[in-house]
Write a protein that holds these residues in place. Sequence first.
Motif, short mmCIF file in Angstrom:
data_model
loop_
_atom_site.label_atom_id
_atom_site.label_comp_id
_atom_site.label_asym_id
_atom_site.label_seq_id
_atom_site.Cartn_x
_atom_site.Cartn_y
_atom_site.Cartn_z
N PRO A 90 0.82 -1.22 0.00
CA PRO A 90 0.00 0.00 0.00
C PRO A 90 0.86 1.27 0.00
CG PRO A 90 -0.85 -1.57 1.60
CD PRO A 90 0.44 -2.15 1.07
N ASP A 91 2.10 1.16 0.42
CA ASP A 91 2.97 2.34 0.37
C ASP A 91 3.27 2.77 -1.07
OD1 ASP A 91 3.02 2.32 3.05
OD2 ASP A 91 5.15 1.82 3.28
N ALA A 92 3.08 1.84 -2.00
CA ALA A 92 3.39 2.14 -3.40
C ALA A 92 2.15 2.63 -4.15
CB ALA A 92 3.97 0.91 -4.08
N VAL A 93 1.31 3.37 -3.43
CA VAL A 93 0.08 3.95 -4.02
C VAL A 93 0.08 5.44 -3.71
CG1 VAL A 93 -2.45 3.97 -3.89
CG2 VAL A 93 -1.22 1.81 -3.58
N LEU A 94 -0.33 6.22 -4.67
CA LEU A 94 -0.33 7.68 -4.48
C LEU A 94 -1.59 8.25 -5.14
CD1 LEU A 94 1.51 10.04 -3.58
CD2 LEU A 94 2.69 9.84 -5.77
N PRO A 95 -2.41 9.01 -4.38
CA PRO A 95 -3.58 9.62 -5.03
C PRO A 95 -3.17 10.81 -5.89
CG PRO A 95 -3.50 10.24 -2.71
CD PRO A 95 -2.34 9.33 -2.94
#
Length: 372
Positions: A90-95
């Motif tokens: 989940p750290d490799a997700v960016l809005p």
Amino acid sequence: MRFPALPDFPWDSLAGAAAVARGHPDGVVDLSVGTPVDPVPTAVGEALRAAWDSPGYPQTWGTPALREAAVEALGRRHGAGRSPAEGLDPDAVLPTVGSKELVAWLPTLLGLGGRDGNRDVVAFPELAYPTYEVGAQLAGAQPARVGDDEPLPAGTRLVWLNSPSNPTGRLLDAAALTARVAEARALGAVVAADECYLALPGPGVRTTSVLDPVVHDGSVEGLLAVHSLSKTSNLAGYRAGLVLGDPMLVAGLLQVRKHAGMIVPRPVQEAMTAALRDDTHVAETRARYDGRRRVLRPALEAAGLRVEHSEAGLYLWATADEPCRATVDRLAARGILVAPGEFYGPAGGSHVRVALTASDERIAAAARRLAE
Ligand SMILES: Cc1ncc(COP(=O)(O)O)c(C=O)c1O
């Protein structure tokens, strides 16, 4: 002041045809833009409203709940083979503030451009959403249209893929995605897969994410998937997108975006979390567009147009084997406004793009007018 030289905004050139179509006694059927007309899912709107009291700055990275919801949704909705969420942190997700913003700025955010007379190449499909080219131009990089069967040019540093495609509705299957990923990796290029129509396949059609392990064989290095809630969840008005994939790339993007203030408002982050946790509205949206496709496609064909590809996404890619502006004008005379294929590249010069983003009532009106 020297603003970057950019093309004229394509839709401005439709003003004449739009005026003709608006003159229809029963009103225009505007199928020229892919803007959703169906309601925002109630639970999503309520999540936005519940977060109205958000006086502090939101996190550029997004809340942990949003990032987790994004990874879970990817696995649930697109995990027909091996789960694309497998091993995805989940750290490799960016809005992002909608996905258009990311598409336009990704080459710049990646530090691409021109040095010492050499320009980095940003490759994108031969028929493509216009913003890939704009993004390359904003960065001072070299835009390059590349057909699905053509090799990537030397000097390619970023490759845009778009399956299902805007404007053609064409799909790249796992083998085609795998081949492009291998080719890009050999050149040291980043692959950005614009997957904003991934959750909207037509009936019996299967879409594949670039993050599916069948594509990349276990490593997401150099891969980014760009997602949008605009069409899947009718949230174009909220500006809600995501970029996810290679943790190193996402960390780099986060760093720049923090400095640049590219932040999704907190109430929108809450709305996105609610949307990503619910699949019911996505199935409803898909069924709505399937219904509209079933009405409009045969109506266009009966009126003498040939519909190509169009197996997924929100558009019918049609041709009357004549210059696209002639088709636009003929349809405008019946009160139907569509986009000329040339907006998406020279190869679209004899096609039109017909969006399914109109109410059932307007789609039925278009079908009636085509039969007159
Ligand atoms: C291929 C493609 N990418 C990106 C976008 C941008 O969508 P948004 O900015 O609403 O997320 C669109 C919008 O139509 C599109 O067709």
